[in-house]
Design a protein around this motif. Structure first.
Motif, PDB file in Angstrom:
ATOM      1  N   GLN A   1       2.603   1.332  -3.613  1.00  0.00           N
ATOM      2  CA  GLN A   1       1.684   1.246  -4.777  1.00  0.00           C
ATOM      3  C   GLN A   1       0.566   2.340  -4.797  1.00  0.00           C
ATOM      4  O   GLN A   1       0.182   2.877  -5.715  1.00  0.00           O
ATOM      5  CB  GLN A   1       1.015  -0.118  -5.289  1.00  0.00           C
ATOM      6  N   ARG A   2      -0.048   2.679  -3.608  1.00  0.00           N
ATOM      7  CA  ARG A   2      -0.927   3.615  -3.369  1.00  0.00           C
ATOM      8  C   ARG A   2      -0.562   4.735  -2.616  1.00  0.00           C
ATOM      9  O   ARG A   2      -1.370   5.626  -2.203  1.00  0.00           O
ATOM     10  CB  ARG A   2      -2.177   2.772  -3.073  1.00  0.00           C
TER      11      ARG A   2
ATOM     12  N   GLU B   1      -0.288   4.862   0.460  1.00  0.00           N
ATOM     13  CA  GLU B   1      -1.189   5.077   1.467  1.00  0.00           C
ATOM     14  C   GLU B   1      -0.415   4.060   2.710  1.00  0.00           C
ATOM     15  O   GLU B   1       0.353   3.204   2.735  1.00  0.00           O
ATOM     16  CB  GLU B   1      -2.497   4.255   1.495  1.00  0.00           C
TER      17      GLU B   1
ATOM     18  N   PHE C   1       0.821  -1.241   0.092  1.00  0.00           N
ATOM     19  CA  PHE C   1       0.064   0.092   0.028  1.00  0.00           C
ATOM     20  C   PHE C   1       1.031   1.056  -0.110  1.00  0.00           C
ATOM     21  O   PHE C   1       0.451   2.077  -0.731  1.00  0.00           O
ATOM     22  CB  PHE C   1      -0.932  -0.166   1.185  1.00  0.00           C
TER      23      PHE C   1
END
Length: 83
Positions: A24-25, A27, A21
């Motif tokens: 890739q995001r 977050e 996360f």
């Protein structure tokens, strides 16, 4: 956490998911959020993967049993009928 995971397995998964996360995001997930996510996906996806494993095992077992049956036929001794 699913009861079938050891603490080491759980810690490993938490780390991998958090890293995913983050990379890739962008977050950041806390441990509790990540553990809840693992529990949810285990409950929802686990049966599909489990059933696929059972099907794969069944297929392998049938293939091995067929090969074993062929080997048993090879062991049979010829028998001639006398008249």
């Amino acid at each position: 956490m699913p009861s079938k995971l050891t603490k080491e397995q759980s810690d490993y998964l938490v780390s991998k998911i958090q890293r995913f996360f983050a990379e890739q995001r962008s977050e950041n997930l806390g441990n509790l959020e990540t553990e809840e996510m693992i529990e949810f996906f285990s409950k929802e996806l686990g049966p599909f993967f489990y059933n696929q494993g059972v099907q794969d095992s069944r297929k392998l077992l049938l293939e091995r049993m067929s090969a074993l049956e062929d080997e048993l036929y090879v062991l049979e001794q010829p028998v001639m009928k006398k008249r």
